[in-house]
Write an enzyme that holds these catalytic residues in place. Structure first.
Site, short mmCIF file in Angstrom:
data_model
loop_
_atom_site.label_atom_id
_atom_site.label_comp_id
_atom_site.label_asym_id
_atom_site.label_seq_id
_atom_site.Cartn_x
_atom_site.Cartn_y
_atom_site.Cartn_z
N PRO A 151 62.55 37.02 36.86
CA PRO A 151 63.77 37.70 36.42
C PRO A 151 64.93 37.45 37.37
O PRO A 151 64.80 37.59 38.59
CB PRO A 151 63.36 39.17 36.39
CG PRO A 151 61.92 39.11 36.00
CD PRO A 151 61.37 37.89 36.70
N CYS A 152 66.07 37.04 36.80
CA CYS A 152 67.17 36.52 37.61
C CYS A 152 68.30 37.52 37.79
O CYS A 152 69.26 37.22 38.50
CB CYS A 152 67.72 35.24 36.98
SG CYS A 152 68.35 35.47 35.29
N GLN A 153 68.24 38.69 37.18
CA GLN A 153 69.36 39.63 37.29
C GLN A 153 69.71 39.98 38.74
O GLN A 153 70.88 40.19 39.05
CB GLN A 153 69.05 40.92 36.51
CG GLN A 153 69.08 40.75 35.01
CD GLN A 153 67.73 40.31 34.45
OE1 GLN A 153 66.85 39.92 35.20
NE2 GLN A 153 67.57 40.38 33.15
N PHE A 168 70.13 38.14 41.14
CA PHE A 168 70.95 37.11 41.76
C PHE A 168 72.05 36.57 40.84
O PHE A 168 72.81 35.70 41.23
CB PHE A 168 70.06 35.94 42.21
CG PHE A 168 68.91 36.38 43.04
CD1 PHE A 168 69.09 36.71 44.36
CD2 PHE A 168 67.64 36.50 42.49
CE1 PHE A 168 68.03 37.14 45.14
CE2 PHE A 168 66.57 36.93 43.26
CZ PHE A 168 66.77 37.25 44.59
N ASN A 192 65.77 29.58 38.44
CA ASN A 192 66.55 30.80 38.48
C ASN A 192 68.02 30.45 38.31
O ASN A 192 68.39 29.28 38.20
CB ASN A 192 66.32 31.54 39.81
CG ASN A 192 66.37 33.04 39.64
OD1 ASN A 192 67.44 33.62 39.54
ND2 ASN A 192 65.20 33.69 39.61
#
Length: 389
Positions: A82-84, A86, A121
Site C-alpha cells: 500500500p502506497c498511501q 508515500f 510503489n
C-alpha cells in the site's frame, strides 16, 4: 514458448501487476489481497473464465496473518505494498503510517527465499523527505535476515543494516537489489504514470540485471504528429498546427529525422486507447455495461482533464472520491467529462474482457491504485529472461 515459473502475489488489488507477471510466464501459488471489492473483481473474472486469473488461488485477508515458509524457493515474490503513506496525494505519513506494508514484503522474502522479487510503489517514495526510509527498504530487501528487533526504532535498524553492508559480509540470505523510477508511457501504456520498482535476485544465482529499456518515446509521438502527420492520418483527422508549448520539442524531434523510431515507437495517447469505443451515454450499452457516462464533471484551475492526443494524466484513487482533473477527459472543444470504467481500464492496459466489481467510486479506486498491466509485463519479462533455467 515462455517457461512457466512459480510466484507469490501480494497486495494484488484489482490484479494489474499480477496479470503482467502472468503474461510473462509466472503462475501464482498464492494471491493475497485484503480489499473485498478487489477480491470480488478477481473472483467475478474467474467465474467468467478470464484466462489470466482463472486458476489464481486467491486469499482475502491481511497479509500479516499469512506465513510463507511453505513456498520456500519459489521463483518470484511480487506486489505493490500500500502506497498511501508515500503518495503525493496522500498524507505523507511514511514510516509512521500503519498502512506501510513494506515490512511484510520483506518478511515474505525472508520466509519464502524466492529466486527473485519485484515490488513497486509510487514515485513519492523517492522524495527527499523519505530518502533515508527508501534506503532502509532497499537494505532490508538486500539483507532480509537482518531483522527488526523488538523495541528497536527503524533508524537504529537502518544503522545495523548499514554496518552489515559496509562490513562486506554476504553470508546468509542476500539479494542484489536494483531500483528505478519507470514512466509507464515509455512501455506502451497510454498514461503518464511513474512508479518506483525494487527488483532483486538472490545472490547465489549470480545474476547481472538491469531494467528494460523503454519501448516507446514522447519524441517519436511528436514526430508522428507534427513532422510526418501519420498519427492524424491513422485517426482520419486533419493535421492541426503545432501547439505553441510544443514548438521547441517538435523541432528537436524533427532534427532526429525519425531515426529514434529505430529504437522506440510513439507514446500511445488517450485517442489511441479509446479507439473503437462508442461515445458514452448515461444508459449503458448492451455490450459495454461498464462504459456508462457519469455526469457532473467540471473543469477548474489545476483540474482540466487529460487531452485526447497525449497519454492521460496519472489515474488516481483518492481518499475522498475520485479527483476531477486526473480522471477526466478534455475534449478538443474544451469540454470535460469523466472517463468511464472501461476507458480507465484501457488507460491501465487491462483487457476489454476483464470486468470490475463494485460501485463506480470503488471501481475507480481499484483502477487508480493499479499497476498498468503492460508495465508489469515489461519488468517481469525481463526478470523471467534473466532467471537461470
Amino acid at each position: 514458448m515462455t517457461a512457466r515459473l512459480s510466484s507469490i502475489e501480494l497486495f494484488v488489488g484489482a490484479g494489474g501487476l499480477a496479470q503482467g507477471i502472468a503474461q510473462a510466464g509466472f503462475h501464482p501459488r498464492l494471491v493475497a489481497e485484503w480489499n473485498r471489492d478487489a477480491c470480488q473483481t478477481i473472483r467475478e473474472n474467474q467465474e467468467r473464465g478470464f484466462p489470466l486469473v482463472r486458476d489464481w488461488p486467491v486469499i482475502e485477508g491481511d497479509v500479516r496473518d499469512l506465513t510463507f515458509s511453505q513456498f520456500e524457493g519459489v521463483d518470484l515474490v511480487s506486489g505493490g505494498p500500500p502506497c498511501q503513506p508515500f503518495s503525493l496525494g496522500g498524507k505523507h505519513a511514511g514510516y509512521n503510517d500503519s498502512r506501510d506494508m513494506f515490512p511484510q514484503a520483506v518478511r515474505a522474502v525472508r520466509e519464502a527465499k524466492p529466486r527473485a522479487f519485484i515490488f513497486e510503489n509510487v514515485k513519492g517514495l523517492t522524495r527527499t523527505a523519505f530518502q533515508n526510509y527508501f534506503e532502509y527498504i532497499r537494505l532490508q530487501l538486500q539483507y532480509p535476515e537482518i531483522i527488526h528487533l523488538d523495541g528497536e526504532d527503524w533508524t537504529s535498524h537502518l544503522a545495523r543494516l548499514e554496518q552489515h553492508h559496509l562490513s562486506g559480509n554476504r553470508d546468509g540470505l542476500t539479494y542484489r537489489v536494483v531500483t528505478e523510477v519507470l514512466q509507464a508511457a515509455d512501455f506502451g501504456v497510454p498514461q503518464k504514470r511513474q512508479r518506483v520498482f525494487f527488483v532483486g535476485f538472490r545472490r547465489d544465482l549470480d545474476v547481472t540485471w538491469h531494467f528494460p529499456r523503454p519501448s516507446h518515446s514522447h519524441e517519436q509521438l511528436l514526430h508522428d504528429q507534427y513532422v510526418t502527420g501519420t498519427y492524424w492520418e491513422r485517426h482520419g483527422l486533419a493535421r492541426p498546427p503545432v501547439p505553441p508549448r510544443l514548438v521547441k520539442s517538435v523541432h528537436r524531434a524533427q532534427a532526429h529525422g525519425g531515426l529514434f523510431a529505430a529504437e522506440a515507437t510513439a507514446w500511445r495517447t488517450v485517442r489511441d486507447a479509446l479507439q473503437g469505443l462508442p461515445e458514452p451515454q448515461e444508459e449503458p450499452y448492451s455490450n459495454w455495461s461498464d462504459h456508462r457516462l457519469i455526469p457532473g464533471a467540471r473543469s477548474y484551475p489545476g483540474h482540466t482533464g487529460s487531452p485526447l492526443d497525449e497519454p492521460s494524466k496519472t489515474l488516481k484513487a483518492g481518499d475522498h472520491g475520485v479527483p476531477g482533473g486526473e480522471n477526466m477527459l478534455l475534449n478538443a472543444d474544451g469540454s470535460v467529462r469523466y472517463f468511464t470504467v472501461r476507458e480507465s481500464a484501457r488507460l491501465q492496459t487491462f483487457d476489454d474482457q476483464y470486468v470490475f466489481s463494485g460501485a463506480w467510486g470503488n471501481v475507480m479506486r481499484q483502477l487508480g491504485n493499479a499497476v498498468p498491466v503492460h508495465l508489469g509485463r515489461a519488468v517481469a519479462q525481463s526478470v523471467q529472461q534473466a532467471l537461470p533455467l
